[in-house]
Design an enzyme around this catalytic site. Structure first.
Site, short mmCIF file in Angstrom:
data_model
loop_
_atom_site.label_atom_id
_atom_site.label_comp_id
_atom_site.label_asym_id
_atom_site.label_seq_id
_atom_site.Cartn_x
_atom_site.Cartn_y
_atom_site.Cartn_z
N ASP A 1 -31.17 0.84 0.53
CA ASP A 1 -30.86 2.31 1.43
C ASP A 1 -29.94 2.48 0.41
O ASP A 1 -28.90 2.44 -0.06
CB ASP A 1 -30.08 1.39 2.50
CG ASP A 1 -31.20 0.80 3.83
OD1 ASP A 1 -30.61 -0.36 4.38
OD2 ASP A 1 -31.91 0.31 3.85
N ASP B 1 -20.71 4.22 5.07
CA ASP B 1 -21.24 2.59 4.23
C ASP B 1 -19.71 2.10 4.08
O ASP B 1 -19.38 1.15 4.62
CB ASP B 1 -22.19 2.54 4.32
CG ASP B 1 -23.71 3.03 4.71
OD1 ASP B 1 -24.65 3.55 4.11
OD2 ASP B 1 -23.69 2.54 6.26
N GLU C 1 -23.76 -6.42 4.45
CA GLU C 1 -24.88 -5.35 4.93
C GLU C 1 -24.61 -4.72 3.02
O GLU C 1 -25.62 -4.71 2.16
CB GLU C 1 -25.62 -4.34 5.47
CG GLU C 1 -26.91 -3.39 5.19
CD GLU C 1 -27.55 -3.21 6.07
OE1 GLU C 1 -28.01 -2.56 6.26
OE2 GLU C 1 -26.66 -1.92 6.88
N GLU C 2 -23.64 -4.27 3.31
CA GLU C 2 -23.22 -3.22 1.60
C GLU C 2 -23.25 -4.42 1.01
O GLU C 2 -22.67 -3.42 -0.51
CB GLU C 2 -21.90 -2.72 2.02
CG GLU C 2 -22.50 -1.46 3.27
CD GLU C 2 -24.02 -1.04 3.24
OE1 GLU C 2 -24.57 -0.28 3.90
OE2 GLU C 2 -24.12 -0.71 2.48
N ASP D 1 -22.60 -6.17 9.86
CA ASP D 1 -22.87 -4.79 9.56
C ASP D 1 -22.08 -3.71 9.89
O ASP D 1 -22.33 -3.47 11.05
CB ASP D 1 -24.08 -3.89 10.13
CG ASP D 1 -25.55 -3.06 9.80
OD1 ASP D 1 -25.91 -2.83 10.27
OD2 ASP D 1 -24.80 -1.78 9.03
N LEU E 1 -21.85 -0.24 9.15
CA LEU E 1 -22.34 0.55 10.12
C LEU E 1 -23.83 0.57 10.59
O LEU E 1 -24.43 1.93 9.75
CB LEU E 1 -21.86 2.49 9.78
CG LEU E 1 -21.79 3.31 10.51
CD1 LEU E 1 -20.64 3.27 11.46
CD2 LEU E 1 -21.71 4.10 9.41
N ASP E 2 -24.15 0.23 11.12
CA ASP E 2 -25.40 1.01 12.27
C ASP E 2 -26.29 1.37 11.79
O ASP E 2 -25.50 2.23 12.88
CB ASP E 2 -25.93 -0.56 12.86
CG ASP E 2 -27.21 -0.68 13.61
OD1 ASP E 2 -27.37 -0.18 14.69
OD2 ASP E 2 -28.37 -0.84 11.81
N GLU F 1 -27.63 -8.49 11.28
CA GLU F 1 -29.10 -8.14 13.10
C GLU F 1 -29.61 -8.74 13.81
O GLU F 1 -28.66 -8.68 15.17
CB GLU F 1 -29.96 -6.80 12.25
CG GLU F 1 -29.08 -5.06 11.84
CD GLU F 1 -29.89 -4.93 10.50
OE1 GLU F 1 -29.97 -3.30 11.07
OE2 GLU F 1 -31.11 -5.03 10.27
P1 AFP Z 1 -29.87 2.67 9.15
O1 AFP Z 1 -29.02 2.06 9.17
O2 AFP Z 1 -30.79 2.66 7.63
O3 AFP Z 1 -29.95 4.11 9.94
O4 AFP Z 1 -31.39 1.86 9.82
C1 AFP Z 1 -30.94 1.49 10.85
C2 AFP Z 1 -31.92 0.24 11.39
O5 AFP Z 1 -31.60 -0.61 10.72
C3 AFP Z 1 -31.49 -0.43 13.05
O6 AFP Z 1 -30.52 0.54 13.41
C4 AFP Z 1 -32.56 0.45 13.72
O7 AFP Z 1 -33.12 -0.19 14.41
C5 AFP Z 1 -33.90 0.84 12.73
O8 AFP Z 1 -33.53 0.55 10.78
C6 AFP Z 1 -34.52 1.94 12.60
O9 AFP Z 1 -35.95 2.06 11.48
P2 AFP Z 1 -36.99 3.67 12.13
O10 AFP Z 1 -35.65 4.49 10.78
O11 AFP Z 1 -37.74 2.70 11.11
O12 AFP Z 1 -36.78 3.21 12.37
#
Ligand code: AFP
Length: 344
Positions: free
Chosen positions: A56, A62, A85-86, A106, A108-109, A266
């Site tokens: 990512d 992050d 995660e980072e 994580d 900042l999810d 997660e």
């Molecule tokens: P980011 O942290 O890259 O925004 O991803 C968020 C995530 O890990 C989780 O929080 C979501 O449920 C999922 O990915 C969203 O994935 P899509 O973008 O494929 O829908």
């Protein structure tokens, strides 16, 4: 009642209380960062274009939120190992600050949602570091059944902290910005939540295996009373599922052969929270295996996941039983080779 009062009521020992206070403090600092994102020009990617181990693109936030978590957890003198995660590898806390807990998080999810002001969150799980003579791998690559506490902080219209204490239920707190403390607003229980909501990213539907395809199809039949919701931040989608009921699913597909979500920081925390709230959490890859029974082989491993109220998960299990009893294309040959994925 604030968090400290509840921890005292549960008679938790001082080291554990210090650890949760460090997470509470991190939530308050991160909330301020999120709220002032554009004002402080912390939007967007790192200039260096750095990527984390999961590939990512790292956002400025992050890294800032990771630094906050690492600093507060280290200074709490209650952690021995930190998994983020980072960070590529587990962080071994220096002996002068080391304690007895392993924290996976994580910071900042949902960070791809941050610049458009959608709900994002911090996710964490806490496990006792039973045997420090073991290798770091053996201490962190364990199934999730030893997690003693897991939770998340949701930075949305208000900032909420949700914590599952093993055997003591799931508790919801809201940040009072006047006193800068999280105030207890009640316990969360999914068993009596019956809203008809299914949550999955349907843009992947053409790449799903038969079990998930049939499962999601039954929510979409003409007479279905279900509606679909997908915010794209796991913390926001799970929070809604805990409060309203329904299910959340990130299955595997041709592009995400192991699913997208990471096991240790997660899926494990969210599975522990949903189970403690009376729900269920399974892998749902032609399987009913509990998420918490997975033994990961590396710290950033991913898994498919389906979690929510028992009623919704049992619908999947019934469909799977039917598929396994009589495979649709008559010669038992499936579209995709279902054994190619988890663990590889
Ligand atoms: P980011 O942290 O890259 O925004 O991803 C968020 C995530 O890990 C989780 O929080 C979501 O449920 C999922 O990915 C969203 O994935 P899509 O973008 O494929 O829908």
């Amino acid at each position: 009642m604030n968090l400290k009062v509840l921890l005292d009521e549960f008679q938790y020992e001082p080291e554990f209380v210090r650890l949760l206070s460090a997470i509470e403090q991190s939530g308050i600092e991160i909330e301020r960062l999120v709220e002032r994102l554009a004002l402080d020009e912390n939007t967007g990617q790192l200039e260096s274009g750095n990527q984390n181990t999961s590939g990512d693109d790292q956002k400025i936030l992050d890294v800032l939120t990771n630094d906050i978590m690492v600093e507060n957890l280290t200074n709490s003198c209650s952690c021995s190992l930190l998994l983020s995660e980072e960070e590529d590898n587990a962080t071994i806390v220096d002996t002068s600050h080391s304690g007895n807990y392993i924290v996976a998080f994580d910071p900042l999810d949902g960070s791809s949602n941050i610049d458009c002001n959608c709900g994002v969150g911090t996710i964490f799980s806490i496990t006792l570091d039973n045997d420090k003579t073991e290798s770091v791998e053996n201490r962190v690559l364990r199934n999730g059944n030893d997690i003693v506490c897991a939770g998340y902080i949701l930075y949305g219209g208000s900032t909420e902290l949700v914590i599952a204490f093993k055997g003591k239920g799931v508790h919801q707190f809201v940040l009072d910005k006047q006193t800068n403390e999280f105030i207890h607003v009640g316990a969360l229980d999914i068993t009596d939540k019956k809203k008809k909501i299914y949550s999955v990213n349907e843009s992947n539907s053409n790449r799903w295996d038969e079990d998930i395809a049939q499962y999601i199809r039954q929510y979409r039949v003409k007479e279905s009373k279900y509606t679909q919701r997908w915010i794209g931040s796991m913390v926001s989608d799970i929070h809604r599922t805990l409060l309203y009921g329904g299910m959340f699913c990130y299955p595997w597909d041709e592009r995400n052969v192991n699913g997208k979500l990471r096991i240790l920081y997660e899926c494990f925390p969210m599975a522990m929270i949903v189970e403690e709230a009376g729900g269920k959490a399974i892998i749902a890859k032609m399987s009913k295996e509990r998420v918490l029974d997975i033994v990961p082989s590396h710290i950033h491993q991913r898994t498919p996941v389906l979690l929510g109220s028992v009623e919704e998960i049992e619908k999947y299990e019934k469909i799977l039983d039917n598929i396994l009893k009589n495979p649709p294309n008559g010669n038992g040959k499936w579209i995709f080779d279902r054994n190619n994925g988890i663990g590889s």
